[in-house]
Design a protein around this motif. Structure first.
Motif, PDB file in Angstrom:
ATOM      1  N   LEU A 299      -8.446   3.280  -0.265  1.00  0.00           N
ATOM      2  CA  LEU A 299      -9.674   4.039  -0.487  1.00  0.00           C
ATOM      3  C   LEU A 299     -10.421   3.602  -1.739  1.00  0.00           C
ATOM      4  O   LEU A 299     -11.637   3.811  -1.835  1.00  0.00           O
ATOM      5  CB  LEU A 299      -9.355   5.537  -0.563  1.00  0.00           C
ATOM      6  CG  LEU A 299      -9.194   6.247   0.781  1.00  0.00           C
ATOM      7  CD1 LEU A 299      -8.801   7.697   0.590  1.00  0.00           C
ATOM      8  CD2 LEU A 299     -10.475   6.146   1.608  1.00  0.00           C
ATOM      9  N   ASP A 300      -9.723   2.993  -2.693  1.00  0.00           N
ATOM     10  CA  ASP A 300     -10.428   2.501  -3.887  1.00  0.00           C
ATOM     11  C   ASP A 300     -10.812   1.035  -3.759  1.00  0.00           C
ATOM     12  O   ASP A 300     -11.166   0.392  -4.741  1.00  0.00           O
ATOM     13  CB  ASP A 300      -9.596   2.742  -5.149  1.00  0.00           C
ATOM     14  CG  ASP A 300      -8.250   2.034  -5.123  1.00  0.00           C
ATOM     15  OD1 ASP A 300      -7.969   1.320  -4.128  1.00  0.00           O
ATOM     16  OD2 ASP A 300      -7.486   2.191  -6.094  1.00  0.00           O
ATOM     17  N   GLY A 301     -10.746   0.489  -2.521  1.00  0.00           N
ATOM     18  CA  GLY A 301     -11.277  -0.844  -2.280  1.00  0.00           C
ATOM     19  C   GLY A 301     -10.330  -1.987  -2.510  1.00  0.00           C
ATOM     20  O   GLY A 301     -10.749  -3.151  -2.470  1.00  0.00           O
ATOM     21  N   GLN A 302      -9.051  -1.702  -2.724  1.00  0.00           N
ATOM     22  CA  GLN A 302      -8.081  -2.767  -2.950  1.00  0.00           C
ATOM     23  C   GLN A 302      -7.494  -3.242  -1.611  1.00  0.00           C
ATOM     24  O   GLN A 302      -7.617  -2.566  -0.594  1.00  0.00           O
ATOM     25  CB  GLN A 302      -6.953  -2.279  -3.874  1.00  0.00           C
ATOM     26  CG  GLN A 302      -7.439  -1.737  -5.211  1.00  0.00           C
ATOM     27  CD  GLN A 302      -8.234  -2.751  -5.994  1.00  0.00           C
ATOM     28  OE1 GLN A 302      -7.795  -3.887  -6.193  1.00  0.00           O
ATOM     29  NE2 GLN A 302      -9.426  -2.355  -6.442  1.00  0.00           N
ATOM     30  N   ASP A 303      -6.847  -4.389  -1.638  1.00  0.00           N
ATOM     31  CA  ASP A 303      -6.198  -4.916  -0.441  1.00  0.00           C
ATOM     32  C   ASP A 303      -5.125  -3.929   0.026  1.00  0.00           C
ATOM     33  O   ASP A 303      -4.267  -3.513  -0.752  1.00  0.00           O
ATOM     34  CB  ASP A 303      -5.582  -6.282  -0.761  1.00  0.00           C
ATOM     35  CG  ASP A 303      -5.063  -6.997   0.485  1.00  0.00           C
ATOM     36  OD1 ASP A 303      -5.160  -6.425   1.578  1.00  0.00           O
ATOM     37  OD2 ASP A 303      -4.554  -8.119   0.349  1.00  0.00           O
ATOM     38  N   GLY A 304      -5.168  -3.551   1.304  1.00  0.00           N
ATOM     39  CA  GLY A 304      -4.275  -2.528   1.803  1.00  0.00           C
ATOM     40  C   GLY A 304      -2.832  -2.973   1.970  1.00  0.00           C
ATOM     41  O   GLY A 304      -1.906  -2.168   1.795  1.00  0.00           O
ATOM     42  N   LEU A 305      -2.605  -4.257   2.300  1.00  0.00           N
ATOM     43  CA  LEU A 305      -1.254  -4.718   2.589  1.00  0.00           C
ATOM     44  C   LEU A 305      -0.293  -4.548   1.410  1.00  0.00           C
ATOM     45  O   LEU A 305       0.798  -3.989   1.588  1.00  0.00           O
ATOM     46  CB  LEU A 305      -1.288  -6.176   3.070  1.00  0.00           C
ATOM     47  CG  LEU A 305       0.060  -6.804   3.440  1.00  0.00           C
ATOM     48  CD1 LEU A 305       0.725  -6.026   4.582  1.00  0.00           C
ATOM     49  CD2 LEU A 305      -0.143  -8.271   3.853  1.00  0.00           C
ATOM     50  N   PRO A 306      -0.664  -4.980   0.209  1.00  0.00           N
ATOM     51  CA  PRO A 306       0.268  -4.795  -0.918  1.00  0.00           C
ATOM     52  C   PRO A 306       0.554  -3.311  -1.202  1.00  0.00           C
ATOM     53  O   PRO A 306       1.678  -2.970  -1.585  1.00  0.00           O
ATOM     54  CB  PRO A 306      -0.471  -5.441  -2.097  1.00  0.00           C
ATOM     55  CG  PRO A 306      -1.419  -6.410  -1.475  1.00  0.00           C
ATOM     56  CD  PRO A 306      -1.844  -5.763  -0.195  1.00  0.00           C
ATOM     57  N   ALA A 307      -0.434  -2.460  -1.005  1.00  0.00           N
ATOM     58  CA  ALA A 307      -0.247  -1.034  -1.279  1.00  0.00           C
ATOM     59  C   ALA A 307       0.780  -0.432  -0.326  1.00  0.00           C
ATOM     60  O   ALA A 307       1.649   0.340  -0.733  1.00  0.00           O
ATOM     61  CB  ALA A 307      -1.578  -0.295  -1.167  1.00  0.00           C
ATOM     62  N   VAL A 308       0.688  -0.790   0.951  1.00  0.00           N
ATOM     63  CA  VAL A 308       1.625  -0.256   1.933  1.00  0.00           C
ATOM     64  C   VAL A 308       3.022  -0.823   1.693  1.00  0.00           C
ATOM     65  O   VAL A 308       4.026  -0.101   1.749  1.00  0.00           O
ATOM     66  CB  VAL A 308       1.150  -0.562   3.370  1.00  0.00           C
ATOM     67  CG1 VAL A 308       2.192  -0.125   4.384  1.00  0.00           C
ATOM     68  CG2 VAL A 308      -0.171   0.154   3.639  1.00  0.00           C
ATOM     69  N   LYS A 309       3.099  -2.110   1.414  1.00  0.00           N
ATOM     70  CA  LYS A 309       4.409  -2.721   1.135  1.00  0.00           C
ATOM     71  C   LYS A 309       5.058  -2.102  -0.093  1.00  0.00           C
ATOM     72  O   LYS A 309       6.283  -1.856  -0.112  1.00  0.00           O
ATOM     73  CB  LYS A 309       4.272  -4.232   0.981  1.00  0.00           C
ATOM     74  CG  LYS A 309       4.049  -4.963   2.296  1.00  0.00           C
ATOM     75  CD  LYS A 309       4.123  -6.480   2.109  1.00  0.00           C
ATOM     76  CE  LYS A 309       4.097  -7.199   3.449  1.00  0.00           C
ATOM     77  NZ  LYS A 309       4.190  -8.664   3.288  1.00  0.00           N
ATOM     78  N   ALA A 310       4.258  -1.845  -1.112  1.00  0.00           N
ATOM     79  CA  ALA A 310       4.818  -1.220  -2.321  1.00  0.00           C
ATOM     80  C   ALA A 310       5.355   0.178  -2.018  1.00  0.00           C
ATOM     81  O   ALA A 310       6.427   0.560  -2.499  1.00  0.00           O
ATOM     82  CB  ALA A 310       3.734  -1.145  -3.406  1.00  0.00           C
ATOM     83  N   ALA A 311       4.626   0.932  -1.192  1.00  0.00           N
ATOM     84  CA  ALA A 311       5.075   2.284  -0.834  1.00  0.00           C
ATOM     85  C   ALA A 311       6.374   2.247  -0.038  1.00  0.00           C
ATOM     86  O   ALA A 311       7.188   3.171  -0.124  1.00  0.00           O
ATOM     87  CB  ALA A 311       3.992   3.000  -0.037  1.00  0.00           C
ATOM     88  N   LEU A 312       6.592   1.163   0.706  1.00  0.00           N
ATOM     89  CA  LEU A 312       7.813   1.015   1.503  1.00  0.00           C
ATOM     90  C   LEU A 312       8.940   0.368   0.698  1.00  0.00           C
ATOM     91  O   LEU A 312      10.048   0.197   1.210  1.00  0.00           O
ATOM     92  CB  LEU A 312       7.526   0.167   2.739  1.00  0.00           C
ATOM     93  CG  LEU A 312       6.598   0.807   3.794  1.00  0.00           C
ATOM     94  CD1 LEU A 312       6.216  -0.222   4.849  1.00  0.00           C
ATOM     95  CD2 LEU A 312       7.271   2.015   4.435  1.00  0.00           C
ATOM     96  N   GLY A 313       8.653  -0.001  -0.539  1.00  0.00           N
ATOM     97  CA  GLY A 313       9.672  -0.647  -1.379  1.00  0.00           C
ATOM     98  C   GLY A 313       9.925  -2.093  -1.012  1.00  0.00           C
ATOM     99  O   GLY A 313      11.013  -2.617  -1.256  1.00  0.00           O
TER     100      GLY A 313
END
Length: 314
Positions: A299-313
């Protein structure tokens, strides 16, 4: 300021403006932050809703998952109270959804699962005894089934098709009753009957871990009514992908496989909730995220893939 410095400064300003516009176009407005994606209470629906929620929450969205019947979901889309439905089974649900597609209140985004199947079944030992078609159910066999066909939740398309066959005198199903309950209630009845080698008729589908292990025969005689091979579609209320283009990009990318859904469904049947089962599956199979999140932002315009991977560890 020299002409060279002025040109350089202008170039920087234009680049910043382009970057800002790109970020703005990639993200969704506040009205999109809560995604209303209901469940009809099926295990496969819980599995794919779990995958969807597990992916969109790290992007900054919240998800509202009310349990609703399919007709209510369609009316909700028409009234703009529902945004997305990930489990439109076709062609069996064509009678329910076609009026909404034709009046423009609901749109199909894409097929998200190929190779599914849906229809009335009996155990193979019942088929071996001669019950292989719709017209084999009635007559002298009615009492063996206790005149009951087990369906799922009220308003379901499969129930509608079966009831229409019971109501048609040409099918010889006088005295038959459609028993509506739920996926879980129907399976309890079916498993009990099969364990006792009793005659039972009910709805079955693929993918489903429990039904996949049952000795089942799909009855013929329903092919013109929407039963048989099935394709599952993602549908939204009209205008949703234009209003929320970032979620819209994810929906265009999102596809599943029979093996994937089967594994997550098994975990749900073993006691996990949909999001927990989906999270564990994604941790073990992160490669699917590359395709799902191509061009998708937070939502803040960053690449979504790294954010999801980080949330999944990962």
């Amino acid at each position: 300021m020299s002409m060279r410095k002025l040109i350089a400064a202008s170039a920087v300003s234009v680049a910043a403006l382009v970057a800002a516009n790109s970020s703005a176009q990639a993200t969704d407005g506040e009205a999109c932050h809560n995604i209303r994606v209901p469940s009809v209470g099926w295990t496969d629906n819980d599995a794919i809703n779990g995958l969807f929620a597990t992916v969109v929450k790290p992007l900054g969205y919240s998800v509202q998952m009310d349990v609703l019947g399919f007709p209510i979901i369609l009316e909700g889309m028409k009234n703009k109270d529902v945004d997305v439905f990930l489990d439109n089974w076709m062609p069996s649900q064509s009678a329910e959804i076609t009026p909404f597609l034709e009046d423009g209140s609901v749109v199909t985004v894409r097929a998200n699962l190929q190779g599914a199947g849906y229809g009335p079944v009996v155990p193979t030992y019942v088929a071996d005894a001669g019950v292989k078609d719709l017209k084999d159910l009635g007559g002298e066999n009615t009492d063996k089934f206790e005149g009951k066909f087990y369906g799922i939740e009220p308003g379901n398309d499969g129930n509608r098709i079966v009831q229409s066959k019971i109501d048609d005198p040409a099918n010889g199903l006088d005295g038959w009753e459609l028993v509506e309950s739920s996926e879980q209630g129907m399976l309890v009845q079916a498993e009990k009957a099969i364990k006792n080698n009793e005659w039972v008729a009910f709805l079955a589908w693929t993918p489903h871990p429990i039904m996949g292990k049952m000795p089942l025969h799909y009855l013929t005689g329903f092919e013109a009514d929407g039963f048989g091979p099935a394709t599952i579609y993602t549908v939204t209320r009209t205008g949703y992908s234009d209003e929320c283009p970032n979620v819209g990009a994810l929906l265009k990318n999102l596809e599943f496989t029979l093996e994937q859904e089967g594994a997550i469904m098994q975990a749900i049947l073993d006691g996990q909730d949909g999001e927990t089962a989906a999270t564990e599956w994604l941790k073990a199979n992160p490669g699917v995220l590359d395709g799902w999140l191509a061009g998708v932002k937070t939502l803040d315009g960053q690449d979504g893939l790294p954010a999801v991977k980080a949330a999944l560890g990962l």
